[in-house]
Scaffold this motif. Sequence first.
Motif, PDB file in Angstrom:
ATOM      1  N   ILE A  95       0.830  -1.214   0.000  1.00 44.56           N
ATOM      2  CA  ILE A  95       0.000   0.000   0.000  1.00 44.56           C
ATOM      3  C   ILE A  95       0.863   1.263   0.000  1.00 44.56           C
ATOM      4  N   LYS A  96       1.977   1.239   0.718  1.00 46.02           N
ATOM      5  CA  LYS A  96       2.829   2.426   0.794  1.00 46.02           C
ATOM      6  C   LYS A  96       3.435   2.787  -0.558  1.00 46.02           C
ATOM      7  N   GLU A  97       3.670   1.783  -1.407  1.00 46.94           N
ATOM      8  CA  GLU A  97       4.305   2.041  -2.698  1.00 46.94           C
ATOM      9  C   GLU A  97       3.337   2.564  -3.754  1.00 46.94           C
ATOM     10  N   LEU A  98       2.046   2.384  -3.522  1.00 47.73           N
ATOM     11  CA  LEU A  98       1.059   2.769  -4.528  1.00 47.73           C
ATOM     12  C   LEU A  98       1.118   4.249  -4.876  1.00 47.73           C
ATOM     13  N   ASP A  99       1.342   5.080  -3.870  1.00 47.45           N
ATOM     14  CA  ASP A  99       1.356   6.522  -4.110  1.00 47.45           C
ATOM     15  C   ASP A  99       2.421   6.909  -5.128  1.00 47.45           C
ATOM     16  N   GLU A 100       3.547   6.198  -5.077  1.00 49.25           N
ATOM     17  CA  GLU A 100       4.650   6.488  -6.007  1.00 49.25           C
ATOM     18  C   GLU A 100       4.427   5.827  -7.365  1.00 49.25           C
ATOM     19  N   LYS A 101       3.859   4.625  -7.371  1.00 52.54           N
ATOM     20  CA  LYS A 101       3.796   3.837  -8.602  1.00 52.54           C
ATOM     21  C   LYS A 101       2.604   4.160  -9.493  1.00 52.54           C
ATOM     22  N   LEU A 102       1.463   4.504  -8.915  1.00 52.46           N
ATOM     23  CA  LEU A 102       0.260   4.705  -9.723  1.00 52.46           C
ATOM     24  C   LEU A 102       0.315   6.028 -10.484  1.00 52.46           C
ATOM     25  N   PHE A 156     -11.023   0.000  -4.103  1.00 53.52           N
ATOM     26  CA  PHE A 156      -9.750  -0.349  -4.740  1.00 53.52           C
ATOM     27  C   PHE A 156      -9.075  -1.475  -3.954  1.00 53.52           C
ATOM     28  N   TYR A 157      -8.729  -2.546  -4.670  1.00 48.95           N
ATOM     29  CA  TYR A 157      -8.065  -3.699  -4.057  1.00 48.95           C
ATOM     30  C   TYR A 157      -6.791  -4.027  -4.823  1.00 48.95           C
ATOM     31  N   ILE A 158      -5.786  -4.540  -4.111  1.00 49.59           N
ATOM     32  CA  ILE A 158      -4.560  -5.025  -4.758  1.00 49.59           C
ATOM     33  C   ILE A 158      -4.318  -6.469  -4.335  1.00 49.59           C
ATOM     34  N   ILE A 159      -3.619  -7.195  -5.190  1.00 54.72           N
ATOM     35  CA  ILE A 159      -3.250  -8.579  -4.890  1.00 54.72           C
ATOM     36  C   ILE A 159      -1.993  -8.920  -5.685  1.00 54.72           C
ATOM     37  N   ASP A 160      -1.065  -9.622  -5.082  1.00 54.11           N
ATOM     38  CA  ASP A 160       0.152 -10.044  -5.785  1.00 54.11           C
ATOM     39  C   ASP A 160      -0.095 -11.437  -6.351  1.00 54.11           C
ATOM     40  N   ALA A 161      -0.803 -11.473  -7.463  1.00 56.61           N
ATOM     41  CA  ALA A 161      -1.222 -12.749  -8.051  1.00 56.61           C
ATOM     42  C   ALA A 161      -0.044 -13.571  -8.539  1.00 56.61           C
ATOM     43  N   LEU A 162       0.986 -12.898  -9.049  1.00 54.55           N
ATOM     44  CA  LEU A 162       2.137 -13.621  -9.580  1.00 54.55           C
ATOM     45  C   LEU A 162       2.863 -14.374  -8.466  1.00 54.55           C
ATOM     46  N   LYS A 163       2.981 -13.758  -7.312  1.00 57.52           N
ATOM     47  CA  LYS A 163       3.643 -14.425  -6.182  1.00 57.52           C
ATOM     48  C   LYS A 163       2.836 -15.645  -5.736  1.00 57.52           C
ATOM     49  N   GLU A 194      -5.822 -13.043   0.381  1.00 58.55           N
ATOM     50  CA  GLU A 194      -4.677 -12.207  -0.014  1.00 58.55           C
ATOM     51  C   GLU A 194      -5.091 -10.873  -0.635  1.00 58.55           C
ATOM     52  N   LEU A 195      -6.374 -10.690  -0.869  1.00 56.69           N
ATOM     53  CA  LEU A 195      -6.843  -9.401  -1.381  1.00 56.69           C
ATOM     54  C   LEU A 195      -6.658  -8.330  -0.313  1.00 56.69           C
ATOM     55  N   VAL A 196      -6.113  -7.204  -0.695  1.00 59.71           N
ATOM     56  CA  VAL A 196      -5.888  -6.106   0.258  1.00 59.71           C
ATOM     57  C   VAL A 196      -6.712  -4.902  -0.186  1.00 59.71           C
ATOM     58  N   LYS A 197      -7.598  -4.444   0.680  1.00 65.64           N
ATOM     59  CA  LYS A 197      -8.385  -3.245   0.355  1.00 65.64           C
ATOM     60  C   LYS A 197      -7.560  -2.008   0.684  1.00 65.64           C
ATOM     61  N   VAL A 198      -7.541  -1.077  -0.254  1.00 70.45           N
ATOM     62  CA  VAL A 198      -6.739   0.140  -0.100  1.00 70.45           C
ATOM     63  C   VAL A 198      -7.619   1.268   0.420  1.00 70.45           C
ATOM     64  N   ASP A 199      -7.214   1.871   1.530  1.00 74.51           N
ATOM     65  CA  ASP A 199      -7.876   3.085   2.005  1.00 74.51           C
ATOM     66  C   ASP A 199      -7.339   4.250   1.181  1.00 74.51           C
TER      67      ASP A 199
END
Length: 471
Positions: A96-103, A118-125, A189-194
């Motif tokens: 979540i902390k990296e989203l601000d820089e990457k998006l 908004f949800y994120i998941i590391d599906a590849l891992k 593993e789904l992470v909801k983003v605030d």
Amino acid sequence: WGLGSDGTVGANKTAIKIIGDRTNLYVQGYFSYDSKKSGGTTTSHLRFGKQPIRSPYLVFNADYIACHNKSFLYHYDILKGLRKDGTFVLNCPWDIKELDEKLPASIKQFIAKNNISFYIIDALKIASDVGLGNRINMVMQTAFFKLAKVLPVDEALGYLKDDIEEMYGRKGTNIVKMNQDAVDKSINELVKVDVPKDWADAQEENLPFKNEPDFIKNIQRVMARDEGDELPTSAFKGMEDGTFPNGTTTYEKRGIAPMVPEWQIDKCIQCGRCSYICPHATIRPFLLDDSEEKRKPDTFKTAKAIGKGLENYQWRIQVSPMDCTGCANCADICPVKEKALIMKPAEHEMEMESENWEFATTVKLKEGLMDKYTIKGSQFLRPLFEFNGACPGCGETPYIKLITQLFGDRMMISNATGCSSIYGASAPSMPYTVNTEGKGPAWINPLFEDAAEFGLGLQMGVKQNREKLSV
């Protein structure tokens, strides 16, 4: 939004089948693909409703959008058509902390202003951990059933596991178990983003302006975003005869590979096989003279070149991480027991090696130092077929690439329709390019059986011109 070969389309067809067979809802799926073969972009439009669906429409007002490859964020208007209060799921390796820089700022703005869940998941891992490699379909399908609420979650996942047995049962219990494990592991593993409030005011960083040809800025970029149908006829002024410029793939920088090779300088025996086998010309050897050695970046490590006639040069194997498709052919072909190329997460390599690739393209070719009809010698020649849209690991394109290295400055190609016409010149992606003198292959795609006759016409025309010149 999926990547060709990651299983997205197949998984969505499974979802349609489950919902169509197990509920009273009507279902519809419409799938569109770009022409990049495996590794290209796929979009799956799924619709479910209580009323009969009479025609296969695209979905323009979506309740749910999922992006299965993070590179799409930078190339498409990925959230176009997502309704207010809709759901967006992103497969990415970021926390979540990296989203601000990457998006991108446009994505952050849309999410914040439209109250998107908004949800994120590391599906590849997850897929890698259970042994599925880059097949992330079951991970993302689990996310879909959990969030879309077309069916109760437990019921839907039970149906999904039943379908896994039906689909993969003949391949063995191990394959079935891996896919079912992916379902079980993904559900939590789904992470909801605030979403931070300041995303609504996000601004793009002012990047240095790149001096690109007008065709790239005004036509290719627009077509690559799937907005080519919005181009006016006037945009094609000067192209009325149907010709497209060569070498446009060098500007694409798709960044689709999950893993990219990292060169191990101390283990390399300088055989050139990695470059020779690469289907996309994204890994190449470079020889640096003293002046180039002095101006190279600090991260551009080199070793003393090995071989007769190479004593005064430094050797470097350089990867273009934004063009690599992650097939690992180069790592597989490396003859060293402790491999001189190791597959590493792409994001790290893109940060480390993109500028090194840009520098490598300024290194002058060192022709005539070795016999060009050897594996190593041939790889010092510039490929005039690069960054094509073939499947990762393609066994055909290395041959074409090699031919262009040996003879490309005087080639004319009559190409019958098929795989080679799709990866060879699928507008606006033209991998055939030119050397520093502006010479390169001329390519045309006659339809099917006409190619041989057309090629004969080319040969006869050249022969006649030569006879006239010799008089």
